[in-house]
Design a protein around this motif. Structure first.
Motif, PDB file in Angstrom:
ATOM      1  N   LEU A   4     -14.223  29.045 -12.057  1.00 26.59           N
ATOM      2  CA  LEU A   4     -15.503  28.785 -12.697  1.00 26.59           C
ATOM      3  C   LEU A   4     -16.257  27.479 -12.054  1.00 26.59           C
ATOM      4  CD1 LEU A   4     -17.626  29.009 -14.862  1.00 26.59           C
ATOM      5  CD2 LEU A   4     -16.314  27.746 -16.497  1.00 26.59           C
ATOM      6  N   LEU A   5     -15.404  26.493 -11.734  1.00 23.51           N
ATOM      7  CA  LEU A   5     -15.704  25.442 -11.024  1.00 23.51           C
ATOM      8  C   LEU A   5     -16.706  25.660  -9.759  1.00 23.51           C
ATOM      9  CD1 LEU A   5     -15.848  22.127 -10.785  1.00 23.51           C
ATOM     10  CD2 LEU A   5     -13.563  22.290  -9.774  1.00 23.51           C
ATOM     11  N   VAL A   6     -15.806  26.667  -8.999  1.00 27.93           N
ATOM     12  CA  VAL A   6     -16.252  26.919  -7.724  1.00 27.93           C
ATOM     13  C   VAL A   6     -17.536  27.826  -7.724  1.00 27.93           C
ATOM     14  CG1 VAL A   6     -15.974  28.479  -5.699  1.00 27.93           C
ATOM     15  CG2 VAL A   6     -14.096  26.950  -6.570  1.00 27.93           C
ATOM     16  N   ALA A   7     -17.853  28.797  -8.898  1.00 27.57           N
ATOM     17  CA  ALA A   7     -18.797  29.357  -9.259  1.00 27.57           C
ATOM     18  C   ALA A   7     -20.142  28.439  -9.594  1.00 27.57           C
ATOM     19  CB  ALA A   7     -18.591  30.131 -10.164  1.00 27.57           C
ATOM     20  N   LEU A   8     -19.701  27.513 -10.257  1.00 26.26           N
ATOM     21  CA  LEU A   8     -21.054  26.389 -10.595  1.00 26.26           C
ATOM     22  C   LEU A   8     -21.159  25.525  -9.343  1.00 26.26           C
ATOM     23  CD1 LEU A   8     -19.762  25.186 -14.046  1.00 26.26           C
ATOM     24  CD2 LEU A   8     -21.665  26.717 -13.612  1.00 26.26           C
ATOM     25  N   PHE A   9     -20.343  25.165  -8.553  1.00 27.02           N
ATOM     26  CA  PHE A   9     -20.414  24.558  -7.598  1.00 27.02           C
ATOM     27  C   PHE A   9     -21.165  24.978  -6.310  1.00 27.02           C
ATOM     28  CE2 PHE A   9     -19.437  21.627  -3.690  1.00 27.02           C
ATOM     29  CZ  PHE A   9     -19.540  20.514  -4.521  1.00 27.02           C
ATOM     30  N   SER A  10     -20.698  26.447  -6.112  1.00 24.71           N
ATOM     31  CA  SER A  10     -21.341  27.078  -5.077  1.00 24.71           C
ATOM     32  C   SER A  10     -22.966  27.357  -5.499  1.00 24.71           C
ATOM     33  CB  SER A  10     -20.626  28.490  -4.749  1.00 24.71           C
ATOM     34  OG  SER A  10     -19.461  28.195  -4.474  1.00 24.71           O
ATOM     35  N   THR A  11     -23.116  27.595  -6.727  1.00 29.51           N
ATOM     36  CA  THR A  11     -24.497  28.067  -7.174  1.00 29.51           C
ATOM     37  C   THR A  11     -25.169  26.672  -6.945  1.00 29.51           C
ATOM     38  OG1 THR A  11     -23.699  29.685  -8.893  1.00 29.51           O
ATOM     39  CG2 THR A  11     -25.691  28.680  -9.010  1.00 29.51           C
ATOM     40  N   TYR A  12     -24.783  25.493  -6.974  1.00 26.13           N
ATOM     41  CA  TYR A  12     -25.381  24.279  -6.879  1.00 26.13           C
ATOM     42  C   TYR A  12     -25.739  24.308  -5.288  1.00 26.13           C
ATOM     43  CZ  TYR A  12     -26.441  19.613  -5.822  1.00 26.13           C
ATOM     44  OH  TYR A  12     -27.005  18.447  -5.446  1.00 26.13           O
ATOM     45  N   MET A  13     -24.798  24.803  -4.661  1.00 24.87           N
ATOM     46  CA  MET A  13     -25.163  24.526  -3.096  1.00 24.87           C
ATOM     47  C   MET A  13     -26.256  25.458  -2.787  1.00 24.87           C
ATOM     48  SD  MET A  13     -21.396  23.784  -1.025  1.00 24.87           S
ATOM     49  CE  MET A  13     -20.672  25.490  -1.522  1.00 24.87           C
ATOM     50  N   VAL A  14     -26.062  26.554  -3.220  1.00 25.84           N
ATOM     51  CA  VAL A  14     -27.225  27.506  -2.843  1.00 25.84           C
ATOM     52  C   VAL A  14     -28.576  27.003  -3.197  1.00 25.84           C
ATOM     53  CG1 VAL A  14     -28.315  29.968  -3.417  1.00 25.84           C
ATOM     54  CG2 VAL A  14     -25.821  29.541  -3.022  1.00 25.84           C
ATOM     55  N   SER A  15     -28.554  26.636  -4.725  1.00 25.19           N
ATOM     56  CA  SER A  15     -29.923  25.827  -5.038  1.00 25.19           C
ATOM     57  C   SER A  15     -30.549  24.790  -4.212  1.00 25.19           C
ATOM     58  CB  SER A  15     -29.557  25.662  -6.549  1.00 25.19           C
ATOM     59  OG  SER A  15     -30.718  24.733  -6.775  1.00 25.19           O
ATOM     60  N   ALA A  16     -29.305  23.870  -3.734  1.00 24.54           N
ATOM     61  CA  ALA A  16     -29.579  22.546  -3.030  1.00 24.54           C
ATOM     62  C   ALA A  16     -30.452  23.102  -1.303  1.00 24.54           C
ATOM     63  CB  ALA A  16     -28.654  21.810  -2.859  1.00 24.54           C
ATOM     64  N   LEU A  17     -29.710  24.268  -1.017  1.00 25.72           N
ATOM     65  CA  LEU A  17     -30.274  24.804   0.408  1.00 25.72           C
ATOM     66  C   LEU A  17     -31.440  25.376   0.243  1.00 25.72           C
ATOM     67  CD1 LEU A  17     -26.704  26.528   1.555  1.00 25.72           C
ATOM     68  CD2 LEU A  17     -27.896  24.306   2.628  1.00 25.72           C
ATOM     69  N   TYR A  18     -31.771  26.044  -0.759  1.00 18.67           N
ATOM     70  CA  TYR A  18     -33.214  26.492  -1.210  1.00 18.67           C
ATOM     71  C   TYR A  18     -34.216  25.422  -1.180  1.00 18.67           C
ATOM     72  CZ  TYR A  18     -36.835  29.383  -3.166  1.00 18.67           C
ATOM     73  OH  TYR A  18     -38.221  30.096  -3.297  1.00 18.67           O
TER      74      TYR A  18
END
Length: 214
Positions: A43-57
């Motif tokens: 779950l931590l990775v899911a949230l962190f990866s989602t943040y990375m996608v949002s940040a890259l966008y």
């Protein structure tokens, strides 16, 4: 396409895999699956990866030193899921070939590790970082023991419920057994953290630089 946006789709896939694995565990077996370190770390990775996608966008910097030090902590937290499962729990598993099992214990942890090793800048960590990277597993250990000994929330699919893992079952195996396992895992985790620090401290030559001509 710059360095940040170049890996947008790779991290989209990482986020999707982490979300799918975590969701399948909870939907199939209930909300109590959040009592497992495996599900918490995914779950931590899911949230962190989602943040990375949002940040890259949004074209935010994902190569700052502070961000990469936090990302390394997440990397270590998910990799212990893979290693402990493979060495200690997989040999006991009777339902190994489940999609969510492979996602949460192998695919997502190794994907995140490769992302850290190959996509993050080198030489960004501090010498003491591996020490504080142990924080999340230590907190979980305390939480798991408190639940097993005092709160006793039941844990789905766990033979040692209300303990999530057999090596935490104090009433059954005793404190010496639990402490020996816990200290061994802690030391191995700490050494693995310093190994990651060493790997990311190696200066990698810039291949994009044109050779000098005489």
């Amino acid at each position: 396409m710059n360095y940040q946006s170049k890996y947008f789709y790779s991290r989209c896939l990482l986020a999707i895999l982490a979300i799918v694995g975590t969701t399948l565990e909870i939907v199939k077996y209930g909300i109590g699956m959040l009592m497992y370190y495996t599900v918490q770390s995914n779950l931590l990775v899911a949230l962190f990866s989602t943040y990375m996608v949002s940040a890259l966008y949004r074209k935010k910097d994902l190569q700052s030193r502070s961000f990469l030090r936090i990302k390394a902590a997440v990397t270590m937290s998910i990799m212990i899921t893979c290693v402990i499962y493979h060495l200690m729990l997989a040999p006991l598993a009777t339902d190994f070939w489940r999609v969510e099992n492979l996602l949460c214990h192998y695919i997502v942890p190794l994907y995140f590790l490769l992302d850290t090793l190959f996509l993050d800048k080198q030489r960004q960590y501090k010498w003491f970082d591996p020490i504080w990277w142990t924080t999340l597993p230590v907190i979980y250990l305390a939480f798991a023991l408190i639940n097993g000994l005092f709160i006793k929330w039941p844990i789905p699919e766990a033979k040692d419920s209300p303990f999530a893992y057999f090596f935490l079952n104090v009433p059954k195996y005793g404190w010496n057994f639990v402490l020996n396992y816990s200290v061994t895992i802690f030391i191995a985790y700490l050494l693995a953290g310093f190994a990651l620090l060493l790997l990311k401290s190696i200066r990698v030559p810039n291949r994009s630089r044109k050779p000098r001509t005489v």
